[in-house]
Write a protein that holds these residues in place. Structure first.
Motif, short mmCIF file in Angstrom:
data_model
loop_
_atom_site.label_atom_id
_atom_site.label_comp_id
_atom_site.label_asym_id
_atom_site.label_seq_id
_atom_site.Cartn_x
_atom_site.Cartn_y
_atom_site.Cartn_z
N LEU A 137 0.82 -1.21 0.00
CA LEU A 137 0.00 0.00 0.00
C LEU A 137 0.86 1.26 0.00
N GLN A 138 2.16 1.10 0.28
CA GLN A 138 3.07 2.25 0.28
C GLN A 138 3.41 2.74 -1.13
N LEU A 139 3.16 1.94 -2.12
CA LEU A 139 3.62 2.26 -3.47
C LEU A 139 3.28 3.69 -3.93
N PRO A 140 2.05 4.17 -3.76
CA PRO A 140 1.74 5.53 -4.25
C PRO A 140 2.55 6.62 -3.59
N VAL A 141 2.82 6.51 -2.27
CA VAL A 141 3.51 7.61 -1.58
C VAL A 141 4.97 7.72 -1.99
N TRP A 142 5.53 6.64 -2.56
CA TRP A 142 6.90 6.73 -3.07
C TRP A 142 6.96 7.60 -4.33
N THR A 143 5.80 7.91 -4.91
CA THR A 143 5.78 8.77 -6.10
C THR A 143 5.37 10.21 -5.75
N THR A 144 5.00 10.46 -4.48
CA THR A 144 4.52 11.80 -4.11
C THR A 144 5.40 12.53 -3.10
N PHE A 145 6.36 11.82 -2.49
CA PHE A 145 7.15 12.45 -1.42
C PHE A 145 7.96 13.64 -1.91
N TRP A 146 8.29 13.68 -3.22
CA TRP A 146 9.12 14.76 -3.75
C TRP A 146 8.29 15.92 -4.32
N TRP A 147 6.96 15.77 -4.33
CA TRP A 147 6.11 16.86 -4.81
C TRP A 147 6.34 18.11 -3.96
N ASN A 148 6.09 19.27 -4.56
CA ASN A 148 6.24 20.53 -3.82
C ASN A 148 5.28 21.57 -4.37
N GLU A 149 5.19 22.68 -3.68
CA GLU A 149 4.21 23.72 -4.04
C GLU A 149 4.54 24.41 -5.36
N THR A 150 5.81 24.42 -5.76
CA THR A 150 6.17 25.07 -7.02
C THR A 150 5.58 24.34 -8.23
N MET A 151 5.24 23.09 -8.05
CA MET A 151 4.61 22.33 -9.14
C MET A 151 3.30 22.99 -9.56
N LEU A 152 2.59 23.57 -8.59
CA LEU A 152 1.28 24.17 -8.87
C LEU A 152 1.38 25.41 -9.74
N THR A 153 2.52 26.07 -9.70
CA THR A 153 2.66 27.32 -10.45
C THR A 153 3.60 27.21 -11.65
N ASP A 154 4.61 26.34 -11.57
CA ASP A 154 5.66 26.32 -12.59
C ASP A 154 5.52 25.19 -13.62
N TRP A 155 4.75 24.17 -13.30
CA TRP A 155 4.71 23.02 -14.21
C TRP A 155 3.74 23.23 -15.36
N ASN A 156 4.10 22.65 -16.51
CA ASN A 156 3.19 22.70 -17.66
C ASN A 156 2.31 21.44 -17.67
N LEU A 157 1.39 21.38 -18.63
CA LEU A 157 0.42 20.29 -18.68
C LEU A 157 1.08 18.93 -18.89
N PHE A 158 2.11 18.89 -19.75
CA PHE A 158 2.78 17.61 -20.02
C PHE A 158 3.42 17.04 -18.75
N GLN A 159 4.07 17.90 -17.97
CA GLN A 159 4.70 17.44 -16.73
C GLN A 159 3.67 16.87 -15.77
N TRP A 160 2.52 17.55 -15.67
CA TRP A 160 1.46 17.07 -14.79
C TRP A 160 0.90 15.73 -15.26
N ILE A 161 0.70 15.62 -16.55
CA ILE A 161 0.15 14.37 -17.10
C ILE A 161 1.08 13.20 -16.81
N MET A 162 2.37 13.37 -17.06
CA MET A 162 3.34 12.30 -16.82
C MET A 162 3.41 11.92 -15.34
N THR A 163 3.41 12.94 -14.49
CA THR A 163 3.48 12.69 -13.05
C THR A 163 2.24 11.96 -12.55
#
Length: 220
Positions: A137-163
């Motif tokens: 059940l830990q699998l998803p959180v290994w993909t989110t621990f590095w997320w940060n608030e700058t993603m909300l303002t600096d990332w483009n659509l492609f980056q969000w889709i891949m993530t």
């Protein structure tokens, strides 16, 4: 040879045959118990190692997270905090299960009746599967621990889709495995890929040996 002598010879032969079968059955049970004890002993090192490493990991993680929650919560990366907390909590739950499994392994005695040993092995099997489900059940959180608030303002659509594809895929995999990791699926390839080695194989061999002894006793 008269009839009474023949009957006596027949009776004696039957008694010797029964005695021989009883001895063979006892010897088979004793050998099986010794083999089961050997299989279970091979599981102890990996269980103990995992338990010790897990305790260190959870202990250090709990100390770090406690410090962040108490002294640096407002400045902390909330994505990291949430992911790390989930990971530590799930690992701690799995560690309790590992401790239970280790206790069950040490409880199995070579002098125990076959049925009692089988019951302990079933409990060990159930706990082994449950701990694996919890850890996965830990699998998803290994993909989110590095997320940060700058993603909300600096990332483009492609980056969000891949993530999101990666995170959703890991989430789907963890949920699917959680509901499908069960004893009935033990012969499937994906199951055998996950459950292979000293944490599972000796347990299955032990259960198979005990089942063979029970079948042998029923035939008698």
């Amino acid at each position: 040879m008269n009839e009474s002598a023949l009957k006596e010879l027949w009776k004696t032969t039957n008694e010797k045959l029964e005695e021989s079968l009883t001895i063979n059955r006892k010897n088979t049970e004793e050998i099986t118990r010794i083999k089961v004890q050997g299989f279970l002993s091979s599981m102890k090192p990996i269980k103990i190692f995992t338990l010790l490493v897990g305790i260190i990991w959870v202990g250090l993680g709990a100390i770090v997270l406690s410090h962040i929650y108490i002294y640096a919560f407002s400045e902390a990366n909330k994505f990291f905090l949430f992911s790390a907390t989930v990971q530590i909590v799930l690992t701690a739950i799995a560690l309790w299960m590992y401790l239970y499994q280790l206790i069950k392994i040490y409880e199995v005695n070579s002098y125990d009746p076959i049925l009692e040993t089988q019951e302990k092995l079933v409990q060990l099997r159930i706990s082994t599967l449950r701990s694996a489900r919890i850890l996965l059940l830990q699998l998803p959180v290994w993909t989110t621990f590095w997320w940060n608030e700058t993603m909300l303002t600096d990332w483009n659509l492609f980056q969000w889709i891949m993530t999101l594809i990666v995170t959703i895929s890991f989430t789907f995999a963890s949920v699917w495995l959680f509901f499908n990791i069960k004893y009935e699926n033990r012969n499937k390839k994906w199951f055998q890929l996950i459950f292979n080695g000293n944490e599972w194989t000796p347990l299955m061999k032990s259960m198979e040996l005990l089942e063979q002894v029970e079948e042998y006793k029923l035939k008698d």
